[in-house]
Scaffold this motif. Structure first.
Motif, PDB file in Angstrom:
ATOM      1  N   ARG A 188      -0.310   9.434 -15.181  1.00  0.00           N
ATOM      2  CA  ARG A 188      -0.548  10.072 -13.885  1.00  0.00           C
ATOM      3  C   ARG A 188      -0.863   9.019 -12.813  1.00  0.00           C
ATOM      4  N   LEU A 189      -1.702   8.058 -13.163  1.00  0.00           N
ATOM      5  CA  LEU A 189      -2.095   7.038 -12.196  1.00  0.00           C
ATOM      6  C   LEU A 189      -0.929   6.136 -11.803  1.00  0.00           C
ATOM      7  N   VAL A 190      -0.031   5.848 -12.741  1.00  0.00           N
ATOM      8  CA  VAL A 190       1.142   5.028 -12.424  1.00  0.00           C
ATOM      9  C   VAL A 190       1.982   5.715 -11.354  1.00  0.00           C
ATOM     10  N   GLY A 191       2.154   7.006 -11.473  1.00  0.00           N
ATOM     11  CA  GLY A 191       2.891   7.750 -10.453  1.00  0.00           C
ATOM     12  C   GLY A 191       2.220   7.650  -9.094  1.00  0.00           C
ATOM     13  N   GLU A 192       0.894   7.638  -9.073  1.00  0.00           N
ATOM     14  CA  GLU A 192       0.171   7.514  -7.810  1.00  0.00           C
ATOM     15  C   GLU A 192       0.286   6.105  -7.226  1.00  0.00           C
ATOM     16  N   VAL A 193       0.393   5.090  -8.082  1.00  0.00           N
ATOM     17  CA  VAL A 193       0.635   3.731  -7.587  1.00  0.00           C
ATOM     18  C   VAL A 193       1.973   3.692  -6.856  1.00  0.00           C
ATOM     19  N   GLU A 194       2.984   4.343  -7.417  1.00  0.00           N
ATOM     20  CA  GLU A 194       4.292   4.377  -6.754  1.00  0.00           C
ATOM     21  C   GLU A 194       4.209   5.054  -5.394  1.00  0.00           C
ATOM     22  N   VAL A 195       3.456   6.141  -5.308  1.00  0.00           N
ATOM     23  CA  VAL A 195       3.284   6.834  -4.021  1.00  0.00           C
ATOM     24  C   VAL A 195       2.549   5.931  -3.032  1.00  0.00           C
ATOM     25  N   ALA A 196       1.496   5.273  -3.487  1.00  0.00           N
ATOM     26  CA  ALA A 196       0.731   4.388  -2.606  1.00  0.00           C
ATOM     27  C   ALA A 196       1.576   3.211  -2.120  1.00  0.00           C
ATOM     28  N   MET A 197       2.372   2.639  -3.022  1.00  0.00           N
ATOM     29  CA  MET A 197       3.233   1.512  -2.626  1.00  0.00           C
ATOM     30  C   MET A 197       4.313   1.962  -1.643  1.00  0.00           C
ATOM     31  N   ALA A 198       4.797   3.177  -1.799  1.00  0.00           N
ATOM     32  CA  ALA A 198       5.782   3.706  -0.848  1.00  0.00           C
ATOM     33  C   ALA A 198       5.168   3.856   0.541  1.00  0.00           C
ATOM     34  N   GLY A 199       3.849   3.968   0.606  1.00  0.00           N
ATOM     35  CA  GLY A 199       3.159   4.114   1.878  1.00  0.00           C
ATOM     36  C   GLY A 199       2.745   2.798   2.521  1.00  0.00           C
ATOM     37  N   LEU A 200       3.153   1.665   1.945  1.00  0.00           N
ATOM     38  CA  LEU A 200       2.839   0.381   2.587  1.00  0.00           C
ATOM     39  C   LEU A 200       3.394   0.389   4.007  1.00  0.00           C
ATOM     40  N   PRO A 201       2.614  -0.055   4.971  1.00  0.00           N
ATOM     41  CA  PRO A 201       3.115  -0.052   6.354  1.00  0.00           C
ATOM     42  C   PRO A 201       4.179  -1.120   6.557  1.00  0.00           C
ATOM     43  N   ARG A 202       5.038  -0.878   7.501  1.00  0.00           N
ATOM     44  CA  ARG A 202       6.071  -1.871   7.833  1.00  0.00           C
ATOM     45  C   ARG A 202       5.413  -3.134   8.380  1.00  0.00           C
ATOM     46  N   ALA A 203       4.434  -2.982   9.263  1.00  0.00           N
ATOM     47  CA  ALA A 203       3.707  -4.122   9.818  1.00  0.00           C
ATOM     48  C   ALA A 203       2.575  -4.478   8.865  1.00  0.00           C
ATOM     49  N   LEU A 204       2.712  -5.614   8.171  1.00  0.00           N
ATOM     50  CA  LEU A 204       1.737  -6.006   7.161  1.00  0.00           C
ATOM     51  C   LEU A 204       0.568  -6.780   7.753  1.00  0.00           C
ATOM     52  N   GLY A 205       0.779  -7.431   8.878  1.00  0.00           N
ATOM     53  CA  GLY A 205      -0.259  -8.240   9.510  1.00  0.00           C
ATOM     54  C   GLY A 205       0.219  -9.647   9.749  1.00  0.00           C
ATOM     55  N   ASP A 206      -0.396 -10.294  10.747  1.00  0.00           N
ATOM     56  CA  ASP A 206      -0.100 -11.680  11.105  1.00  0.00           C
ATOM     57  C   ASP A 206       1.392 -11.904  11.379  1.00  0.00           C
ATOM     58  N   GLY A 207       2.071 -10.885  11.893  1.00  0.00           N
ATOM     59  CA  GLY A 207       3.488 -11.004  12.230  1.00  0.00           C
ATOM     60  C   GLY A 207       4.453 -10.700  11.097  1.00  0.00           C
ATOM     61  N   TRP A 208       3.954 -10.499   9.890  1.00  0.00           N
ATOM     62  CA  TRP A 208       4.821 -10.209   8.743  1.00  0.00           C
ATOM     63  C   TRP A 208       5.223  -8.739   8.751  1.00  0.00           C
ATOM     64  N   GLN A 209       6.514  -8.494   8.574  1.00  0.00           N
ATOM     65  CA  GLN A 209       7.081  -7.145   8.540  1.00  0.00           C
ATOM     66  C   GLN A 209       7.719  -6.907   7.176  1.00  0.00           C
ATOM     67  N   LEU A 210       7.459  -5.758   6.603  1.00  0.00           N
ATOM     68  CA  LEU A 210       8.062  -5.386   5.325  1.00  0.00           C
ATOM     69  C   LEU A 210       9.500  -4.952   5.564  1.00  0.00           C
ATOM     70  N   ALA A 211      10.443  -5.608   4.900  1.00  0.00           N
ATOM     71  CA  ALA A 211      11.859  -5.273   5.054  1.00  0.00           C
ATOM     72  C   ALA A 211      12.338  -4.343   3.941  1.00  0.00           C
ATOM     73  N   SER A 212      11.841  -4.545   2.728  1.00  0.00           N
ATOM     74  CA  SER A 212      12.228  -3.661   1.622  1.00  0.00           C
ATOM     75  C   SER A 212      11.179  -3.712   0.521  1.00  0.00           C
ATOM     76  N   ARG A 213      11.188  -2.657  -0.271  1.00  0.00           N
ATOM     77  CA  ARG A 213      10.247  -2.516  -1.385  1.00  0.00           C
ATOM     78  C   ARG A 213      10.997  -1.824  -2.517  1.00  0.00           C
ATOM     79  N   VAL A 214      11.035  -2.452  -3.684  1.00  0.00           N
ATOM     80  CA  VAL A 214      11.767  -1.907  -4.826  1.00  0.00           C
ATOM     81  C   VAL A 214      10.917  -2.046  -6.085  1.00  0.00           C
ATOM     82  N   LEU A 215      10.785  -0.954  -6.820  1.00  0.00           N
ATOM     83  CA  LEU A 215      10.153  -1.013  -8.133  1.00  0.00           C
ATOM     84  C   LEU A 215      11.191  -1.564  -9.110  1.00  0.00           C
ATOM     85  N   LEU A 216      10.896  -2.700  -9.714  1.00  0.00           N
ATOM     86  CA  LEU A 216      11.842  -3.326 -10.640  1.00  0.00           C
ATOM     87  C   LEU A 216      11.713  -2.804 -12.061  1.00  0.00           C
TER      88      LEU A 216
END
Length: 133
Positions: free
Chosen positions: A79-107
């Motif tokens: 159950r918790l692993v599924g919630e980690v996936e939901v939380a990671m999907a909610g990472l903001p595009r603007a990460l801070g200090d000018g860094w922008q998230l371009a893509s996120r993939v569960l390998l």
């Protein structure tokens, strides 16, 4: 700040702010704890490589989020692993200090037994970031 620091802080914030994880985990650590209550999460050190363009700095990061638990079965971890996936999907595009998230993939992800009554679930992520000047 470095890409690794910005990314680790963003992941920690996302996991800590996600209500089901906040309720289900004893803590979120950015390094393996000496002693901790279960279940808890550990954000591994990012393995970074260059992912830049001609005019922008970029990094590709491989990060493992592990969940540690104790019990007869890994039911709670599933159950918790599924919630980690939901939380990671909610990472903001603007990460801070000018860094922008371009893509996120569960390998890959897996749950395995680690000794008598101990379980670990790992989720490996590929995150690509670009730095805006």
């Amino acid at each position: 700040m470095s890409a690794a620091v910005v990314l680790a802080e963003a992941i920690r914030a996302a996991l800590s702010a996600h209500a089901p994880l906040a309720a289900g985990l004893a803590a979120v650590f950015d390094a393996p704890p000496v002693r901790a209550a279960t279940p808890h999460a550990v954000i591994g050190e990012a393995q970074l490589s260059d992912w830049g363009t001609k005019d922008m700095a970029g990094r590709e990061a491989r990060v493992v989020v592990s969940l540690h638990d104790a019990g007869e079965s890994p039911a709670r971890l599933r159950r918790l692993v599924g919630e980690v996936e939901v939380a990671m999907a909610g990472l903001p595009r603007a990460l801070g200090d000018g860094w922008q998230l371009a893509s996120r993939v569960l390998l890959r992800g897996r749950i395995e037994r680690k000794g008598e009554g101990r379980w670990i679930a790992t989720s490996e992520w590929r995150l690509r970031m670009l730095k805006a000047d």
